[in-house]
Design a protein around this motif. Structure first.
Motif, PDB file in Angstrom:
ATOM      1  N   ASN A  41       0.851  -1.191   0.000  1.00 52.72           N
ATOM      2  CA  ASN A  41       0.000   0.000   0.000  1.00 52.72           C
ATOM      3  C   ASN A  41       0.889   1.244   0.000  1.00 52.72           C
ATOM      4  O   ASN A  41       1.073   1.915   1.018  1.00 52.72           O
ATOM      5  CB  ASN A  41      -0.921  -0.016   1.217  1.00 52.72           C
ATOM      6  N   GLU A  42       1.467   1.536  -1.163  1.00 54.68           N
ATOM      7  CA  GLU A  42       2.468   2.598  -1.292  1.00 54.68           C
ATOM      8  C   GLU A  42       2.247   3.301  -2.624  1.00 54.68           C
ATOM      9  O   GLU A  42       1.852   2.679  -3.621  1.00 54.68           O
ATOM     10  CB  GLU A  42       3.872   1.984  -1.250  1.00 54.68           C
ATOM     11  N   THR A  43       2.463   4.601  -2.661  1.00 56.09           N
ATOM     12  CA  THR A  43       2.351   5.375  -3.893  1.00 56.09           C
ATOM     13  C   THR A  43       3.747   5.705  -4.403  1.00 56.09           C
ATOM     14  O   THR A  43       4.557   6.292  -3.678  1.00 56.09           O
ATOM     15  CB  THR A  43       1.558   6.673  -3.674  1.00 56.09           C
ATOM     16  N   LEU A  44       4.026   5.313  -5.631  1.00 54.97           N
ATOM     17  CA  LEU A  44       5.312   5.585  -6.270  1.00 54.97           C
ATOM     18  C   LEU A  44       5.116   6.737  -7.242  1.00 54.97           C
ATOM     19  O   LEU A  44       4.277   6.659  -8.149  1.00 54.97           O
ATOM     20  CB  LEU A  44       5.810   4.332  -7.002  1.00 54.97           C
ATOM     21  N   THR A  45       5.886   7.813  -7.031  1.00 52.16           N
ATOM     22  CA  THR A  45       5.706   9.031  -7.818  1.00 52.16           C
ATOM     23  C   THR A  45       6.966   9.337  -8.610  1.00 52.16           C
ATOM     24  O   THR A  45       8.084   9.206  -8.091  1.00 52.16           O
ATOM     25  CB  THR A  45       5.380  10.228  -6.907  1.00 52.16           C
ATOM     26  N   ILE A  46       6.774   9.749  -9.885  1.00 53.71           N
ATOM     27  CA  ILE A  46       7.898  10.250 -10.681  1.00 53.71           C
ATOM     28  C   ILE A  46       7.593  11.682 -11.100  1.00 53.71           C
ATOM     29  O   ILE A  46       6.432  12.082 -11.220  1.00 53.71           O
ATOM     30  CB  ILE A  46       8.175   9.367 -11.915  1.00 53.71           C
ATOM     31  N   ASN A  47       8.659  12.470 -11.284  1.00 51.42           N
ATOM     32  CA  ASN A  47       8.551  13.880 -11.639  1.00 51.42           C
ATOM     33  C   ASN A  47       9.378  14.158 -12.886  1.00 51.42           C
ATOM     34  O   ASN A  47      10.311  13.414 -13.214  1.00 51.42           O
ATOM     35  CB  ASN A  47       9.044  14.777 -10.487  1.00 51.42           C
ATOM     36  N   SER A  48       9.046  15.239 -13.579  1.00 53.37           N
ATOM     37  CA  SER A  48       9.748  15.605 -14.807  1.00 53.37           C
ATOM     38  C   SER A  48      10.098  17.084 -14.785  1.00 53.37           C
ATOM     39  O   SER A  48       9.322  17.905 -14.274  1.00 53.37           O
ATOM     40  CB  SER A  48       8.867  15.302 -16.031  1.00 53.37           C
ATOM     41  N   THR A  49      11.267  17.401 -15.335  1.00 47.28           N
ATOM     42  CA  THR A  49      11.665  18.813 -15.401  1.00 47.28           C
ATOM     43  C   THR A  49      10.856  19.574 -16.435  1.00 47.28           C
ATOM     44  O   THR A  49      10.821  20.801 -16.416  1.00 47.28           O
ATOM     45  CB  THR A  49      13.160  18.933 -15.731  1.00 47.28           C
ATOM     46  N   SER A  50      10.191  18.877 -17.360  1.00 42.38           N
ATOM     47  CA  SER A  50       9.330  19.513 -18.357  1.00 42.38           C
ATOM     48  C   SER A  50       8.416  18.455 -18.940  1.00 42.38           C
ATOM     49  O   SER A  50       8.716  17.257 -18.900  1.00 42.38           O
ATOM     50  CB  SER A  50      10.155  20.164 -19.472  1.00 42.38           C
ATOM     51  N   LEU A  51       7.290  18.887 -19.476  1.00 43.15           N
ATOM     52  CA  LEU A  51       6.369  17.974 -20.149  1.00 43.15           C
ATOM     53  C   LEU A  51       6.370  18.184 -21.655  1.00 43.15           C
ATOM     54  O   LEU A  51       5.616  17.520 -22.377  1.00 43.15           O
ATOM     55  CB  LEU A  51       4.946  18.157 -19.614  1.00 43.15           C
ATOM     56  N   ILE A  52       7.208  19.109 -22.121  1.00 42.94           N
ATOM     57  CA  ILE A  52       7.252  19.419 -23.556  1.00 42.94           C
ATOM     58  C   ILE A  52       8.674  19.257 -24.047  1.00 42.94           C
ATOM     59  O   ILE A  52       9.622  19.803 -23.468  1.00 42.94           O
ATOM     60  CB  ILE A  52       6.752  20.849 -23.829  1.00 42.94           C
ATOM     61  N   SER A  53       8.830  18.517 -25.128  1.00 43.13           N
ATOM     62  CA  SER A  53      10.139  18.321 -25.747  1.00 43.13           C
ATOM     63  C   SER A  53      10.350  19.403 -26.793  1.00 43.13           C
ATOM     64  O   SER A  53       9.639  19.467 -27.799  1.00 43.13           O
ATOM     65  CB  SER A  53      10.207  16.931 -26.389  1.00 43.13           C
ATOM     66  N   CYS A  54      11.355  20.276 -26.538  1.00 43.93           N
ATOM     67  CA  CYS A  54      11.598  21.383 -27.465  1.00 43.93           C
ATOM     68  C   CYS A  54      12.239  20.879 -28.759  1.00 43.93           C
ATOM     69  O   CYS A  54      11.832  21.239 -29.858  1.00 43.93           O
ATOM     70  CB  CYS A  54      12.499  22.438 -26.812  1.00 43.93           C
ATOM     71  N   ASN A  55      13.247  20.032 -28.624  1.00 46.20           N
ATOM     72  CA  ASN A  55      13.922  19.458 -29.789  1.00 46.20           C
ATOM     73  C   ASN A  55      14.722  18.249 -29.306  1.00 46.20           C
ATOM     74  O   ASN A  55      14.840  17.983 -28.111  1.00 46.20           O
ATOM     75  CB  ASN A  55      14.830  20.485 -30.481  1.00 46.20           C
ATOM     76  N   SER A  56      15.268  17.517 -30.269  1.00 49.44           N
ATOM     77  CA  SER A  56      15.936  16.260 -29.941  1.00 49.44           C
ATOM     78  C   SER A  56      17.269  16.447 -29.229  1.00 49.44           C
ATOM     79  O   SER A  56      17.856  15.485 -28.743  1.00 49.44           O
ATOM     80  CB  SER A  56      16.156  15.451 -31.225  1.00 49.44           C
ATOM     81  N   SER A  57      17.753  17.677 -29.151  1.00 55.24           N
ATOM     82  CA  SER A  57      19.048  17.904 -28.504  1.00 55.24           C
ATOM     83  C   SER A  57      18.911  18.385 -27.060  1.00 55.24           C
ATOM     84  O   SER A  57      19.915  18.577 -26.381  1.00 55.24           O
ATOM     85  CB  SER A  57      19.854  18.943 -29.306  1.00 55.24           C
TER      86      SER A  57
END
Length: 735
Positions: A495-511
């Protein structure tokens, strides 16, 4: 000298401004979903209004009151034209005979004269109405309704949305009923009734909404009833005649049992014989009469019963266990009057067993039932047998355990295990379900992986922690019987919640990398990262991604996968950033214009020297030039250029003098309209005939070869681009 204020004339109906030009002006507005396009002509006088003025066409309510006017149209392109046209559509709730219109200006704020009243209706419902009693949607067979003894029926539409909001005209036998305008009509008089929506001057002759006909007739109740019968409780083979209280009148009779007809409609069939020898004769009997001038009427019910009909209820379970040295009691109950009892074992009478119960020991196993008979009355031959009870002495017992609710390994965070069945087994292995007899009597001990669970001594066990995962069995005992149940595996999800976070949700370009991580310490843990359900095969506690997709972390906890939330990375869509107004921003010199960017999370505005001038979504420009806005979405930036220009305020002339003096001999347009390849200039004569249709107009009309036979000839012009009319008006030629 101070100029007098502008006068705004009352708007007047005008012909349709689309071809054919010259059609008659409207005298009533009858709109619908297929047509809702009207024009009025509006005239005002000198002095000119201000450059930021708007003319607004307004509509009163149906009585001509402007307390809450409705805006029909507005125009900011005719501030130098003293006569022009408004185009408008009727609001869909417009219905009435006395609507008026007026025009008001905003700069200066002046309210114009009020027009004459006009009938205006939006025919939003324009199909045949369906009416039924109380508008319940059920039209009676043949559209006929009979009302009795001065009763009434309410008729109403059932297929008109918002029926109460309309005015109606009701008809009785083809004639309008005076004063009845509601959506409901209470009817107590015979006649053929119809209704239609009253659209006033816009009503269709014959009624496009004219409803179906409801034929109402009146009649008199006769008070039909069934005479009280001599007896209502019959024994098998007996009969009883039921008689209607009205006879010899030539009426048609139909007899009913439990609401269903049991005879065909028959003239003077005023009696019916109930035969108790017929199976299922019991029930509620009624008679219905009909005839000329009388109501279709059904009597109250007379209930006929079976005097020998009673019930016997088994009081114990269908399967009973007798343990060695013990006894068990079987019993029945009944609603019979003065009953007698006889118990049977394996189909044979048990001597002396003549009460409602019997005691059985381990030597008297078998299949038991009780026969209950009537000891008196008219139906003494009637008897009823109880359901059977199987009494067994088990060779052994079997306990079966199961999950008390839906269970899926590694999905449930809790589960209850319980005894589902207790079987008595004979020497041949035949099972008899004795759960209800022994469930509360047995002694229990639960085991996890072969070890006793402390305190777990009831018929169920509740598990809610991953430390309780394992294989479970249950030991059960009673007297000399001991048994161990089947095994059940339990694998609960933590009974545990595993959370992930992201520095952004939009990919500006492949670099450009986006980092996805989790606050959960993954040291020493087994886990996998996934993109779009595909394992990325990395053991890093965080990942740097450049590709769009759906990312998730799955951690193994006690043999169960623990999935995190999902993070969706989407590619940057530059089209999300929009500028309003789009294209070149134009305003008069000395004025201003607000430009708004949208679609970003924050904004930075720059002038042509790359100096930041604002960080808000909207900027008010007062000077022409080239500007840029940079919108930030996540870690991405999108830049848009904004061109700002002063408005060419040179006006379109409406009078030219073709006298050959070289002054005002041609129709000269401002630079914003002339010599433009994407601007179309069209000129019509007073007959509506097109005499010029030109892109890239070069200010050469009229040519010197043209003649004008009359003084003050008037021509019409329209200036447009690919999507809209930019300017329109008149040109007067003075010789």
């Amino acid at each position: 000298m101070q100029l007098s204020a502008q006068t705004l004339e009352a708007p007047v109906p005008a012909p349709n401004q689309n071809p054919p030009v010259g059609s008659s002006a409207w005298d009533k507005a009858c709109a619908s979903a297929s047509f809702n396009n009207y024009w009025v002509e509006f005239t005002w006088n000198f002095p000119l209004v201000n450059s930021d003025n708007e003319f607004i066409l307004e509509l009163s309510d149906a009585t001509g009151d402007f307390s809450s006017p409705v805006e029909l149209a507005r125009d900011d392109q005719n501030n130098t034209n003293f006569t022009f046209f408004f185009e408008f559509a009727l609001p869909t709730d417009t219905r009435g005979e006395g609507y008026r219109m007026r025009v008001r200006s905003t700069s200066p704020a002046i309210t114009g004269d009020v027009s004459a009243p006009y009938p205006m209706y939006y025919r939003d419902f324009d199909a045949a109405i369906l009416i039924s009693p109380d508008g319940n949607g059920t039209i009676p067979p043949g559209g006929a309704i009979e009302i009795c003894d001065g009763a009434a029926v309410t008729l109403a539409p059932h297929n008109v949305p918002g029926a109460y909001s309309y005015q109606y005209t009701w008809y009785r036998s083809g004639s309008p009923i005076s004063g009845e305008k509601s959506h409901q009509l209470v009817v107590s008089t015979a006649g053929m009734y119809q209704v239609e929506i009253d659209y006033g001057a816009c009503s269709t002759a014959g009624g496009g909404t004219l409803s179906n006909i409801i034929d109402v007739t009146t009649a008199t109740s006769q008070g039909i009833a069934i005479n009280p019968p001599a007896k209502t409780a019959l024994c098998s083979g007996e009969t009883e005649v039921l008689n209607a209280n009205i006879s010899g009148m030539g009426y048609t009779y139909t007899w009913y049992k439990d609401g269903s007809a049991i005879t065909s409609p028959t003239v003077d069939d005023d009696s019916y014989t109930v035969d108790a020898s017929v199976s299922g004769f019991e029930g509620d009997y009624q008679v219905q009469i009909e005839g000329s001038g009388i109501c279709l009427e059904r009597s109250a019910a007379v209930t006929m019963t079976n005097a020998g009909n009673f019930t016997v209820t088994r009081d114990n379970d269908a399967n009973m266990v007798v343990l060695p040295g013990q006894t068990t009691t079987l019993s029945v109950s009944t609603d019979a009057s003065s009953p007698t009892y006889q118990w049977y074992r394996d189909g044979n009478p048990v001597a002396g067993a003549t009460s409602s119960s019997i005691i059985v020991d381990e030597t008297e196993t078998g299949v038991y039932f009780a026969r209950v008979s009537l000891s008196g009355g008219s139906c003494t031959s009637t008897s009823v047998d109880s359901d059977t009870t199987t009494v067994v002495v088990p060779d052994s017992l079997e306990v079966v355990i199961d999950y008390a609710s839906t269970y899926t390994a590694c999905e449930n965070t809790s589960i209850v295990l319980e005894v589902s069945t207790i079987n008595a087994l004979d020497s041949g292995g035949t099972r008899t379900d004795v759960t209800s007899s022994l469930l509360a009597s047995m002694t229990y001990q639960w085991q996890q992986d072969g070890a006793n669970v402390g305190g777990a001594t009831s018929s169920s066990i509740s598990l809610a922690d991953i430390s309780e995962n394992g294989s479970y069995t249950l030991d059960g005992s009673i007297g000399s019987y001991n048994t161990t149940s089947n095994a059940l595996s339990v694998q609960l999800l933590v009974n545990e919640t595993l959370t992930i976070n992201s520095t952004s949700l939009i990919s500006c370009n492949s670099s450009e990398d986006i980092t996805i991580d989790t606050p959960t310490d993954l040291t020493g843990e087994t886990f996998d990262w996934f993109r779009d359900g595909v394992n990325l095969n990395t053991t890093e506690p965080s990942i740097d991604v450049t590709q769009p997709g759906t990312y998730q972390l799955v951690l193994q906890r006690n043999g169960c996968p623990l999935p995190s939330n999902e993070i969706v990375i989407t590619p940057l869509d530059p089209d999300l950033i929009t500028i309003d107004p789009a294209g070149v921003v134009v305003f008069p010199e000395g004025g201003s214009r607000t430009v708004t960017a949208s679609g970003g999370e924050s904004y930075r505005w720059f002038d042509i020297n790359n100096v930041e001038i604002a960080t808000t979504a909207s900027v008010n420009f007062t000077e022409e030039g080239t500007y840029a806005v940079t919108a930030i979405i996540g870690n991405c930036e999108v830049t848009r250029t904004v061109e700002v220009e002063y408005l060419d305020t040179f006006r379109v002339p409406n009078v030219i003098t073709v006298n050959g003096d070289g002054i005002n001999d041609q129709w000269i347009l401002p630079n914003s309209y002339s010599n433009k390849a994407d601007v179309n200039v069209i000129i019509y004569n007073d007959k509506g005939e097109e005499i010029l249709n030109q892109f890239d107009y070069n200010n050469s009309w009229p040519e010197s070869s043209m003649s004008f036979p009359r003084q003050n000839m008037v021509f019409f012009y329209k200036i447009r681009n690919a999507s809209e009319v930019l300017k329109q008006g008149t040109i007067t030629i003075i010789r």
